[in-house]
Motif scaffolding. Structure first.
Motif, short mmCIF file in Angstrom:
data_model
loop_
_atom_site.label_atom_id
_atom_site.label_comp_id
_atom_site.label_asym_id
_atom_site.label_seq_id
_atom_site.Cartn_x
_atom_site.Cartn_y
_atom_site.Cartn_z
N GLY A 73 50.57 24.93 -43.10
CA GLY A 73 49.46 24.12 -44.01
C GLY A 73 49.99 22.94 -43.47
N VAL B 237 49.54 23.01 -47.62
CA VAL B 237 48.29 21.96 -46.79
C VAL B 237 48.29 20.91 -48.06
CG1 VAL B 237 45.39 21.68 -46.86
CG2 VAL B 237 46.44 23.82 -46.14
N VAL C 265 49.54 29.35 -47.36
CA VAL C 265 49.35 28.07 -46.04
C VAL C 265 48.89 27.10 -47.07
CG1 VAL C 265 47.65 27.31 -44.74
CG2 VAL C 265 49.09 29.73 -44.19
#
Length: 267
Positions: A211, A203, A199
Protein backbone atom coordinates in the motif's frame (compact mmCIF):
# COMPACT_ATOMS: atom_id res chain seq x y z
CA UNK A 1 -24.99 -35.42 -38.24
CA UNK A 2 -21.41 -36.57 -37.59
CA UNK A 3 -20.24 -36.98 -34.04
CA UNK A 4 -16.77 -36.22 -32.79
CA UNK A 5 -14.92 -38.09 -30.05
CA UNK A 6 -14.85 -36.27 -26.75
CA UNK A 7 -12.20 -38.41 -25.07
CA UNK A 8 -9.92 -36.09 -23.13
CA UNK A 9 -11.91 -33.05 -24.26
CA UNK A 10 -12.85 -32.21 -20.70
CA UNK A 11 -9.23 -32.07 -19.57
CA UNK A 12 -8.27 -30.01 -22.60
CA UNK A 13 -11.10 -27.56 -21.99
CA UNK A 14 -10.14 -27.18 -18.33
CA UNK A 15 -6.55 -26.45 -19.34
CA UNK A 16 -7.37 -24.07 -22.20
CA UNK A 17 -10.15 -22.07 -20.52
CA UNK A 18 -7.93 -20.22 -17.98
CA UNK A 19 -5.35 -19.44 -20.66
CA UNK A 20 -8.07 -18.10 -22.93
CA UNK A 21 -9.49 -15.98 -20.12
CA UNK A 22 -6.11 -14.41 -19.35
CA UNK A 23 -5.50 -13.93 -23.05
CA UNK A 24 -8.74 -11.96 -23.41
CA UNK A 25 -7.79 -9.86 -20.38
CA UNK A 26 -4.37 -9.04 -21.83
CA UNK A 27 -5.92 -8.19 -25.20
CA UNK A 28 -8.45 -5.84 -23.58
CA UNK A 29 -5.66 -4.31 -21.50
CA UNK A 30 -3.55 -3.70 -24.60
CA UNK A 31 -6.53 -2.21 -26.39
CA UNK A 32 -7.16 0.16 -23.49
CA UNK A 33 -3.51 1.18 -23.58
CA UNK A 34 -3.75 2.11 -27.27
CA UNK A 35 -6.99 4.00 -26.64
CA UNK A 36 -5.98 6.03 -23.57
CA UNK A 37 -2.20 6.17 -23.60
CA UNK A 38 0.50 5.14 -21.11
CA UNK A 39 -0.33 7.76 -18.49
CA UNK A 40 -3.83 6.37 -17.95
CA UNK A 41 -3.18 2.70 -18.73
CA UNK A 42 0.37 1.46 -19.36
CA UNK A 43 0.71 -1.61 -21.55
CA UNK A 44 1.13 -5.09 -20.06
CA UNK A 45 4.78 -5.05 -21.16
CA UNK A 46 5.43 -1.71 -19.44
CA UNK A 47 3.79 -3.01 -16.28
CA UNK A 48 5.89 -6.17 -16.43
CA UNK A 49 9.04 -4.09 -16.76
CA UNK A 50 8.03 -1.95 -13.79
CA UNK A 51 7.37 -5.07 -11.74
CA UNK A 52 10.75 -6.48 -12.72
CA UNK A 53 12.42 -3.26 -11.63
CA UNK A 54 10.67 -3.40 -8.25
CA UNK A 55 11.71 -7.03 -7.78
CA UNK A 56 15.36 -6.59 -8.80
CA UNK A 57 15.75 -3.52 -6.57
CA UNK A 58 14.55 -5.50 -3.55
CA UNK A 59 11.72 -3.08 -2.83
CA UNK A 60 9.03 -5.56 -3.84
CA UNK A 61 10.24 -8.32 -1.51
CA UNK A 62 10.32 -6.11 1.56
CA UNK A 63 6.89 -4.63 0.82
CA UNK A 64 5.42 -8.06 0.07
CA UNK A 65 6.64 -9.42 3.41
CA UNK A 66 5.01 -6.53 5.30
CA UNK A 67 1.69 -6.88 3.48
CA UNK A 68 1.77 -10.67 3.87
CA UNK A 69 2.30 -10.23 7.60
CA UNK A 70 -0.74 -7.97 7.83
CA UNK A 71 -2.98 -10.03 5.54
CA UNK A 72 -2.05 -13.55 6.65
CA UNK A 73 -1.81 -12.63 10.34
CA UNK A 74 -5.26 -11.06 10.31
CA UNK A 75 -6.67 -13.92 8.26
CA UNK A 76 -5.29 -16.51 10.67
CA UNK A 77 -6.90 -14.76 13.65
CA UNK A 78 -10.20 -14.44 11.77
CA UNK A 79 -10.13 -18.12 10.77
CA UNK A 80 -9.60 -19.27 14.36
CA UNK A 81 -12.37 -17.02 15.68
CA UNK A 82 -14.77 -17.89 12.86
CA UNK A 83 -14.27 -21.65 13.02
CA UNK A 84 -14.48 -21.61 16.81
CA UNK A 85 -17.69 -19.58 16.76
CA UNK A 86 -19.21 -21.87 14.16
CA UNK A 87 -18.28 -24.96 16.14
CA UNK A 88 -19.81 -23.57 19.31
CA UNK A 89 -22.96 -22.66 17.40
CA UNK A 90 -23.23 -26.22 16.14
CA UNK A 91 -22.93 -27.68 19.62
CA UNK A 92 -25.17 -25.12 21.31
CA UNK A 93 -27.87 -23.52 19.08
CA UNK A 94 -28.34 -20.72 21.63
CA UNK A 95 -24.80 -19.56 20.88
CA UNK A 96 -25.60 -19.55 17.17
CA UNK A 97 -28.69 -17.42 17.69
CA UNK A 98 -26.58 -15.02 19.73
CA UNK A 99 -23.72 -14.79 17.21
CA UNK A 100 -25.78 -14.56 14.02
CA UNK A 101 -27.05 -10.96 14.42
CA UNK A 102 -23.56 -9.83 15.43
CA UNK A 103 -22.07 -11.38 12.28
CA UNK A 104 -24.74 -9.70 10.14
CA UNK A 105 -24.04 -6.38 11.85
CA UNK A 106 -20.29 -6.56 11.23
CA UNK A 107 -20.83 -7.69 7.63
CA UNK A 108 -22.74 -4.50 6.99
CA UNK A 109 -19.91 -2.22 8.13
CA UNK A 110 -17.79 -1.06 5.15
CA UNK A 111 -14.13 -2.01 5.24
CA UNK A 112 -13.11 1.60 4.70
CA UNK A 113 -14.91 2.52 7.95
CA UNK A 114 -12.79 0.00 9.85
CA UNK A 115 -9.66 1.44 8.23
CA UNK A 116 -10.51 4.94 9.42
CA UNK A 117 -11.38 3.76 12.93
CA UNK A 118 -8.25 1.63 13.21
CA UNK A 119 -6.09 4.58 12.17
CA UNK A 120 -7.65 6.57 15.01
CA UNK A 121 -7.41 3.80 17.59
CA UNK A 122 -3.95 2.45 16.69
CA UNK A 123 -2.17 5.53 15.37
CA UNK A 124 1.59 5.10 15.53
CA UNK A 125 1.48 1.44 16.65
CA UNK A 126 1.51 -0.27 13.24
CA UNK A 127 -1.44 -2.46 14.25
CA UNK A 128 -4.03 -0.69 12.09
CA UNK A 129 -3.72 -2.98 9.00
CA UNK A 130 -3.74 -6.15 11.10
CA UNK A 131 -6.76 -5.07 13.13
CA UNK A 132 -8.64 -3.97 10.01
CA UNK A 133 -8.08 -7.33 8.34
CA UNK A 134 -9.36 -9.20 11.40
CA UNK A 135 -12.59 -7.22 11.84
CA UNK A 136 -13.30 -7.17 8.10
CA UNK A 137 -12.81 -10.90 7.49
CA UNK A 138 -14.00 -12.59 10.67
CA UNK A 139 -17.72 -12.01 9.89
CA UNK A 140 -17.25 -13.75 6.52
CA UNK A 141 -15.75 -16.84 8.16
CA UNK A 142 -18.38 -16.85 10.92
CA UNK A 143 -21.20 -16.62 8.35
CA UNK A 144 -19.82 -19.63 6.47
CA UNK A 145 -19.31 -21.64 9.64
CA UNK A 146 -22.81 -20.81 10.90
CA UNK A 147 -24.34 -21.87 7.59
CA UNK A 148 -22.46 -25.14 7.80
CA UNK A 149 -23.69 -25.95 11.29
CA UNK A 150 -27.28 -24.92 10.58
CA UNK A 151 -27.64 -27.14 7.52
CA UNK A 152 -26.57 -30.26 9.39
CA UNK A 153 -29.33 -32.86 9.51
CA UNK A 154 -30.74 -32.57 13.07
CA UNK A 155 -31.58 -36.29 13.05
CA UNK A 156 -27.88 -37.11 12.66
CA UNK A 157 -26.99 -34.87 15.57
CA UNK A 158 -29.77 -36.39 17.68
CA UNK A 159 -28.60 -39.90 16.82
CA UNK A 160 -25.03 -39.03 17.82
CA UNK A 161 -26.28 -37.77 21.17
CA UNK A 162 -28.53 -40.80 21.63
CA UNK A 163 -25.59 -43.14 21.14
CA UNK A 164 -23.57 -40.95 23.54
CA UNK A 165 -20.84 -40.26 21.03
CA UNK A 166 -18.00 -38.33 22.70
CA UNK A 167 -17.75 -34.65 21.94
CA UNK A 168 -14.45 -35.11 20.11
CA UNK A 169 -16.00 -37.77 17.87
CA UNK A 170 -19.00 -35.59 17.05
CA UNK A 171 -16.78 -32.66 16.16
CA UNK A 172 -14.32 -34.72 14.06
CA UNK A 173 -16.78 -37.02 12.30
CA UNK A 174 -20.05 -35.09 12.18
CA UNK A 175 -19.85 -31.32 12.55
CA UNK A 176 -16.38 -30.83 11.06
CA UNK A 177 -16.83 -32.64 7.70
CA UNK A 178 -20.20 -31.01 7.13
CA UNK A 179 -18.90 -27.53 7.95
CA UNK A 180 -16.05 -27.86 5.47
CA UNK A 181 -18.41 -27.65 2.48
CA UNK A 182 -19.46 -24.17 3.59
CA UNK A 183 -16.31 -23.11 5.37
CA UNK A 184 -13.79 -23.33 2.53
CA UNK A 185 -15.67 -20.97 0.17
CA UNK A 186 -15.88 -18.53 3.08
CA UNK A 187 -12.16 -18.93 3.77
CA UNK A 188 -11.29 -18.32 0.10
CA UNK A 189 -13.42 -15.17 0.13
CA UNK A 190 -11.90 -14.01 3.40
CA UNK A 191 -8.39 -14.59 2.07
CA UNK A 192 -9.02 -12.38 -0.95
CA UNK A 193 -10.63 -9.72 1.24
CA UNK A 194 -7.69 -9.84 3.66
CA UNK A 195 -5.19 -8.77 1.00
CA UNK A 196 -7.47 -6.00 -0.29
CA UNK A 197 -8.11 -4.59 3.17
CA UNK A 198 -4.45 -4.83 4.18
CA UNK A 199 -3.33 -2.86 1.12
CA UNK A 200 -6.13 -0.32 1.66
CA UNK A 201 -5.09 0.25 5.27
CA UNK A 202 -1.46 0.64 4.21
CA UNK A 203 -2.38 3.20 1.54
CA UNK A 204 -4.42 5.35 3.91
CA UNK A 205 -2.26 4.88 6.97
CA UNK A 206 1.17 5.09 5.40
CA UNK A 207 2.15 1.72 6.85
CA UNK A 208 5.06 -0.15 5.25
CA UNK A 209 3.96 -2.57 2.56
CA UNK A 210 2.48 -2.73 -0.91
CA UNK A 211 0.00 0.00 0.00
CA UNK A 212 2.85 2.38 0.73
CA UNK A 213 4.30 1.68 -2.72
CA UNK A 214 0.89 2.31 -4.30
CA UNK A 215 0.56 5.61 -2.47
CA UNK A 216 4.03 6.70 -3.61
CA UNK A 217 3.24 5.74 -7.22
CA UNK A 218 0.06 7.83 -7.07
CA UNK A 219 1.93 10.87 -5.78
CA UNK A 220 4.56 10.57 -8.53
CA UNK A 221 1.96 9.73 -11.24
CA UNK A 222 3.83 6.50 -12.03
CA UNK A 223 0.91 4.48 -13.34
CA UNK A 224 3.10 1.60 -14.47
CA UNK A 225 4.47 1.22 -10.93
CA UNK A 226 0.93 1.38 -9.52
CA UNK A 227 -0.19 -1.44 -11.80
CA UNK A 228 2.96 -3.36 -10.93
CA UNK A 229 2.07 -3.17 -7.24
CA UNK A 230 -1.45 -4.36 -8.05
CA UNK A 231 -0.05 -7.25 -10.07
CA UNK A 232 2.26 -8.18 -7.20
CA UNK A 233 -0.70 -8.25 -4.81
CA UNK A 234 -2.68 -10.53 -7.12
CA UNK A 235 0.29 -12.86 -7.62
CA UNK A 236 0.81 -13.14 -3.86
CA UNK A 237 -2.88 -13.88 -3.29
CA UNK A 238 -2.95 -16.56 -5.99
CA UNK A 239 0.27 -18.04 -4.64
CA UNK A 240 -1.06 -18.30 -1.09
CA UNK A 241 -4.32 -19.82 -2.29
CA UNK A 242 -2.52 -22.29 -4.52
CA UNK A 243 0.10 -23.29 -1.95
CA UNK A 244 -2.01 -23.36 1.22
CA UNK A 245 -5.80 -23.26 0.88
CA UNK A 246 -6.31 -25.38 -2.24
CA UNK A 247 -3.94 -28.20 -1.15
CA UNK A 248 -5.56 -28.14 2.30
CA UNK A 249 -8.98 -28.40 0.69
CA UNK A 250 -7.83 -31.32 -1.45
CA UNK A 251 -6.45 -33.09 1.61
CA UNK A 252 -9.59 -32.62 3.71
CA UNK A 253 -12.16 -33.19 0.96
CA UNK A 254 -10.42 -35.31 -1.70
CA UNK A 255 -13.70 -36.59 -3.09
CA UNK A 256 -14.54 -33.11 -4.40
CA UNK A 257 -11.50 -33.12 -6.67
CA UNK A 258 -11.97 -36.54 -8.28
CA UNK A 259 -12.58 -36.28 -12.04
CA UNK A 260 -16.18 -37.25 -12.93
CA UNK A 261 -16.82 -40.46 -14.83
CA UNK A 262 -18.14 -40.17 -18.34
CA UNK A 263 -17.05 -39.07 -21.79
CA UNK A 264 -15.02 -36.14 -20.44
CA UNK A 265 -12.93 -38.37 -18.22
CA UNK A 266 -11.99 -40.65 -21.07
CA UNK A 267 -14.19 -43.56 -20.02
Amino acid sequence: MPSFPRTGGGRLARAVAPVLGFGLLIAAWQGGHHAYGPLVLPSPLETLRALGSLVTSGVAAQAALETARHALGGFAVAAVIGVGAGGLAGLWPFVGRMIDPLARLFLGIPSIAWVVLSLIWFAGTGLAPLFTVVVATVPVVIAGALQGTRTLDPDLAAMARAFRAPLAVRVADLYGPHMLSYLFPALMTAMGLAWKVAVMAEVLGGSPGIGEGLALARVNLETADALAWVALTVLLLLGVQGLILIPLHRALEPWRHVAPLGPESGS
